[in-house]
Scaffold this motif. Structure first.
Motif, PDB file in Angstrom:
ATOM      1  N   GLY A  22       0.806  -1.219   0.000  1.00 32.30           N
ATOM      2  CA  GLY A  22       0.000   0.000   0.000  1.00 32.30           C
ATOM      3  C   GLY A  22       0.835   1.262   0.000  1.00 32.30           C
ATOM      4  N   PRO A  23       0.143   2.424  -0.085  1.00 36.69           N
ATOM      5  CA  PRO A  23       0.855   3.700  -0.153  1.00 36.69           C
ATOM      6  C   PRO A  23       1.495   4.058   1.186  1.00 36.69           C
ATOM      7  CG  PRO A  23      -1.506   4.062   0.031  1.00 36.69           C
ATOM      8  CD  PRO A  23      -1.322   2.578  -0.095  1.00 36.69           C
ATOM      9  N   LEU A  24       2.523   4.910   1.155  1.00 37.77           N
ATOM     10  CA  LEU A  24       3.207   5.294   2.392  1.00 37.77           C
ATOM     11  C   LEU A  24       2.302   6.097   3.323  1.00 37.77           C
ATOM     12  CD1 LEU A  24       6.733   6.168   0.948  1.00 37.77           C
ATOM     13  CD2 LEU A  24       6.086   4.162   2.289  1.00 37.77           C
ATOM     14  N   SER A  25       1.251   6.710   2.742  1.00 35.44           N
ATOM     15  CA  SER A  25       0.329   7.489   3.583  1.00 35.44           C
ATOM     16  C   SER A  25      -0.544   6.567   4.449  1.00 35.44           C
ATOM     17  CB  SER A  25      -0.563   8.357   2.704  1.00 35.44           C
ATOM     18  OG  SER A  25      -1.193   7.554   1.730  1.00 35.44           O
ATOM     19  N   ALA A  26      -0.741   5.326   4.026  1.00 37.91           N
ATOM     20  CA  ALA A  26      -1.534   4.378   4.815  1.00 37.91           C
ATOM     21  C   ALA A  26      -1.091   2.944   4.488  1.00 37.91           C
ATOM     22  CB  ALA A  26      -3.025   4.557   4.505  1.00 37.91           C
ATOM     23  N   PRO A  27       0.135   2.588   4.873  1.00 34.69           N
ATOM     24  CA  PRO A  27       0.631   1.257   4.530  1.00 34.69           C
ATOM     25  C   PRO A  27      -0.039   0.156   5.358  1.00 34.69           C
ATOM     26  CG  PRO A  27       2.218   2.394   5.904  1.00 34.69           C
ATOM     27  CD  PRO A  27       1.107   3.364   5.658  1.00 34.69           C
ATOM     28  N   GLU A  28      -0.123  -1.032   4.757  1.00 32.26           N
ATOM     29  CA  GLU A  28      -0.598  -2.191   5.533  1.00 32.26           C
ATOM     30  C   GLU A  28       0.627  -2.969   5.952  1.00 32.26           C
ATOM     31  OE1 GLU A  28      -3.633  -4.902   4.212  1.00 32.26           O
ATOM     32  OE2 GLU A  28      -4.694  -3.167   3.396  1.00 32.26           O
ATOM     33  N   ILE A  29       0.743  -3.188   7.249  1.00 33.42           N
ATOM     34  CA  ILE A  29       1.980  -3.788   7.771  1.00 33.42           C
ATOM     35  C   ILE A  29       1.652  -5.040   8.579  1.00 33.42           C
ATOM     36  CG2 ILE A  29       3.957  -3.378   9.309  1.00 33.42           C
ATOM     37  CD1 ILE A  29       3.474  -0.328   8.707  1.00 33.42           C
ATOM     38  N   ARG A  30       2.352  -6.118   8.259  1.00 29.78           N
ATOM     39  CA  ARG A  30       2.217  -7.342   9.050  1.00 29.78           C
ATOM     40  C   ARG A  30       3.615  -7.773   9.497  1.00 29.78           C
ATOM     41  NH1 ARG A  30      -0.411 -12.574   8.264  1.00 29.78           N
ATOM     42  NH2 ARG A  30       0.894 -12.872   6.460  1.00 29.78           N
TER      43      ARG A  30
END
Ligand code: KG4
Ligand code: ZN
Length: 377
Positions: A22-30
């Motif tokens: 996803g974009p750096l403004s709202a990344p999805e992180i696991r």
């Protein structure tokens, strides 16, 4: 994108496996795995010794990697690299005592992990320590044919907030660690301007030195903070303050800091005296208040001057409870603070910094340790 990350810039040997999209403004992180080995060997010296750190990284990297891959469910048996590759890797790791022996023994148990990049810190930090991580990343890259992304440790501290907080640009960042105290203005991810920094000791360093004066164990930050909380409780209950310390450079016209004088003021206060428990606690409270007061004042001034949309606070000292409380109360714009486990050095933040590198298309020309690497181009 899956990133295997390695951090060895100081006295933490850390490996993580992180999936980001996803974009750096709202990344999805696991976070699939995160392993941090803190080198307690430095405790008896009251500080970090570069060559000891280097040796400990060489000893710990393979076990930390194996533990991390296991945690991420990626360990499988039976991988046999060619003799040619092993010989090249042996040469690559020849300066890192024991690391090749550990890796060649473990390699039969580590199948090529399903990752797109190997991220490694190349600065700032202790160069002998940085080199171990870099050589290790190069060896793994060769072994598995996975590209390496060199990352900046301080960008990692900024990125560490991304697991809990979307950062809206432009953003101000206050970075407070054992080696750095900086106010940085980010116009976008990857574009940083250094507004000010410490002229002498870093905040974490001042905490550690004060702890040492008070015969508290290393790292001193958490110890001073624990005693400060007791001193603060007593002040709140109505006991008068026993000590007053200066607020160095609070009113200076720039965005710089200085903590060496504050540390010396503590030294003069205790020199030749045996402090009671109450006195030690009150002194720790006053020291912590002085530090947080100056950091807050300069940060607020930078907010007024540059009108950022968010404030990021990163680096080991953001683990400090008082700093978190005061900033949460006083900062008038959205505040991004990392979760407690990502405040001090870890490799999750290095994976996130690598994601920023990849997304912004910045690839450093050469992979070598740069002890004084700056965030500013
Ligand atoms: O970011 P970090 O883990 O390593 C560097 O990159 O330097 O920061 C370590 C520093 C140490 O100086 C340590 O004493 C300080 O962070 N620290 C704290 C606290 N926890 C760690 N300082 C004040 N209060 C704390 N709770
Ligand atoms: Zn750090």
């Amino acid at each position: 994108m899956k990133i295997l990350s390695i951090e060895t810039s100081c006295d933490e040997t850390a490996v993580a496996l992180v999936e980001v999209s996803g974009p750096l403004s709202a990344p999805e992180i696991r976070v699939l795995g995160s392993t941090v080995h803190s080198q307690l060997e430095h405790k008896e010296f009251g500080g970090v010794y570069p060559n000891l750190a280097k040796r400990e990284h060489a000893k710990n990297l393979v076990p930390v990697l194996v533990q991390n891959l296991e945690q991420a469910g990626m360990k499988t048996e039976g991988y046999e690299p060619s003799r040619e590759i092993l010989e090249t890797i042996e040469l690559l790791l020849s300066r890192e005592e024991g690391l090749f022996a550990h890796l060649s023994k473990a390699v039969a148990h580590i199948h090529k992990p399903d990752v797109d990049h190997i991220a490694v810190t190349y600065g700032p930090g202790l160069e002998p320590a940085l080199w171990v991580g870099i050589s290790f990343a190069k060896a793994l890259s060769l072994l598995w044919d996975i590209p390496v992304v060199p990352t900046n440790h301080m960008e990692g501290h900024i990125a560490s907030v991304l697991t809990t907080c979307p950062v809206t640009m432009p953003s101000l960042a206050l970075l407070v660690s054992g080696g750095h105290t900086e106010l940085v203005m980010a116009s976008a991810w990857g574009s940083y301007e250094l507004l000010g920094q410490t002229r002498d000791d870093a905040v974490g360093e001042a905490f550690d030195k004060v702890a040492r004066m008070l015969a508290l164990p290393y790292p001193g930050g958490p110890q001073v903070s624990r005693l400060a909380a007791l001193g603060r409780e007593r002040r709140r209950a109505g006991s008068p303050a026993l000590y007053t310390l200066p607020r160095p450079m609070k009113k200076s016209a720039d965005f710089d800091f200085s903590f060496s004088g504050l540390k010396t003021a503590v030294l003069y206060t205790i020199q030749g005296k045996t402090l009671t428990t109450e006195e030690v606690q009150d002194l720790c409270c006053e020291f912590e208040d002085a530090v947080v007061d100056v950091l807050l004042y300069k940060t607020q001034k930078a907010i007024d001057t540059y009108s950022p949309k968010t404030l990021v606070v990163g680096g080991g000292v953001v683990a400090n409870t008082r700093l978190r409380q005061v900033f949460t109360q006083e900062i008038p714009i959205p505040l991004c603070i990392p979760e407690q486990s990502l405040s001090t050095d870890n490799a999750v933040m290095i994976a996130l910094a690598a994601y920023i590198h990849v997304q912004t298309g910045r690839v450093p020309a050469e992979l070598r340790a740069v002890g004084n690497l700056s965030l500013q181009k």
